[in-house]
Design an enzyme around this catalytic site. Structure first.
Site, PDB file in Angstrom:
ATOM      1  CD  GLU A   1       4.297   0.770   7.202  1.00 48.89           C
ATOM      2  OE1 GLU A   1       4.985   0.956   8.201  1.00 48.89           O
ATOM      3  OE2 GLU A   1       3.996   1.643   6.566  1.00 48.89           O
TER       4      GLU A   1
ATOM      5  CG  ASP B   1      -0.313   0.172   2.582  1.00 49.46           C
ATOM      6  OD1 ASP B   1       0.714  -0.740   2.595  1.00 49.46           O
ATOM      7  OD2 ASP B   1      -0.653   0.672   3.485  1.00 49.46           O
TER       8      ASP B   1
HETATM    9 ZN   LIG Z   1       6.659   2.243   4.196  1.00 47.41          ZN
END
Ligand SMILES: [Zn+2]
Length: 391
Positions: free
Chosen positions: A141, A76
């Site tokens: 994340e 992501d």
């Molecule tokens: Zn990163």
């Protein structure tokens, strides 16, 4: 054209703002499947925030001394921000002046490409390694991080699967690839403090109790402790623990009303010399000593972790030196990363990736000349870890 560059461009052209993976894990998984990796996709989270995680593993030649190295990272990216401010479209990989532009170029799609190409090259040269190889990817994340790496780590722990070494591909370099790696990260803990007073008319303070005034001496004491480095002195690997207020709210908006309460948000970034409990105790001592009527809610965002120099740090250090001539610097600075979750199931974790100057910014980019050296550092690290199993 560099195969790592090619793969990085392929990933950047897939829009994958958290928690979207945009098909990136499929691209990487397919390359690994061809090399004999077993793939496992673990989805998690509510339907409107579905996170995709991939655990891919290839067992090495079995033996009691076998070791597993996992490369870890995220597919992501953070949102682009205003498109009109980008010189070229964030999801159209574009070259200008020796740089590759695009969202995720640094954080961290190039690292993911470098992982896979390094593994491909390693297996081409060493078709039956003793080393077990793994890749751990998440699409959460940059978001809340509750359905990402931590979910995979919990699943691995429940099955008793072991990771011996882990390299997280976060951008850690300051000026040149290899100049800095992270061998630990500070912990993070937030507090929401509510000081209770009694609301009243500004002109009749004897009928009220001003929570801002009541808090002021305690605030001065907390700031003094912080400025004197009084939480802890840090150690060889960590800066002293730091405490910062992020928000203070009180008041009704009217200028003639004493507020009934004050809410203070603060955060600790703490070293391995302190624990959440030791810091909480200290704060409560200060508040109690000033006789405040308060409530305080704590949230531990992550515990600190540290990988002391050992097999992995040495292998990475030498790989960097062999490839670039740089003596890398070990650091535990900066914010938190998913390495905090991995550290719970893996004793040796380091973060090593490209330069981080443009991450999360408009016109994020990576210097093209940095891409193949990064892949080579990963590749050389694999060679060195494999060599450890042959002595
Ligand atoms: Zn990163």
């Amino acid at each position: 054209m560099s195969r790592t560059l090619q793969l990085a461009e392929q990933l950047i052209s897939r829009p994958s703002v958290t928690p979207d993976d945009g098909g990136c894990q499929g691209i990487l998984g397919e390359r690994l499947a061809r090399l004999g990796f077993k793939l496992e996709t673990i989805e998690s989270g509510p339907t409107d925030f579905r996170v995709t995680n991939l655990w891919a593993v290839r067992a090495g030649a079995v033996g009691a001394e076998s070791r597993t190295i996992a490369f870890a990272g995220h597919t992501d990216v953070v949102p682009t921000g205003p498109l009109e401010q980008w010189t070229s479209h964030p999801f159209t990989p574009t070259h200008r002046d020796g740089k590759l532009y695009g969202r995720g170029a640094c954080d961290m799609k190039t690292s993911l490409a470098a992982f896979v190409v390094a593994i491909e090259e390693f297996l081409a040269a060493t078709p039956a390694p003793k080393l077990s190889l793994a890749l751990l990817l998440t699409s959460d994340e940059e978001g809340p991080g509750v359905d990402g790496t931590v979910i995979v780590c919990n699943a691995l722990a429940a099955r008793g699967e072991r990771i011996d070494y882990c390299i997280v591909g976060e951008p850690t370099a300051v000026e040149r690839c290899g100049d800095m790696i992270k061998n630990g990260r500070r912990g993070t803990m937030s507090g929401k403090l509510t000081i209770k007073g009694v609301q009243g008319h500004i002109a009749y303070p004897h009928l009220a109790r001003n929570p801002v005034h009541q808090f002021a001496p305690a605030l001065a004491e907390l700031v003094a402790i912080n400025d004197a480095g009084g939480w802890d002195a840090g150690n060889e690997y960590f800066q002293p623990t730091s405490w910062q207020i992020s928000n203070i709210h009180a008041g009704t908006g009217a200028s003639n009303v004493i507020p009934g309460s004050a809410v203070i948000d603060f955060n600790f970034r703490f070293s391995t010399e302190s624990t959440p409990e030791s810091l909480q105790r200290r704060v409560h001592q200060v508040l109690d000593s000033h006789g405040l009527d308060y409530s305080l809610a704590w949230t531990v965002g992550g515990l600190p972790f540290l990988t002391k120099p050992g097999e992995l740090v040495e292998a990475v250090r030498k790989a960097i030196h062999d490839e670039t001539g740089i003596e890398t610097e070990l650091s535990t600075s900066g914010g938190t990363s998913d390495a905090r979750f991995i550290a719970k199931i893996c004793k040796q974790v380091v973060e090593l990736g490209p330069t981080n100057a443009s991450i999360h910014k408009i016109d994020e980019h990576i210097t093209v000349a940095e891409i193949d050296p990064l892949k080579n550092i990963y590749r050389r690290t694999l060679d060195r870890l494999e060599a450890l199993l042959h002595v």
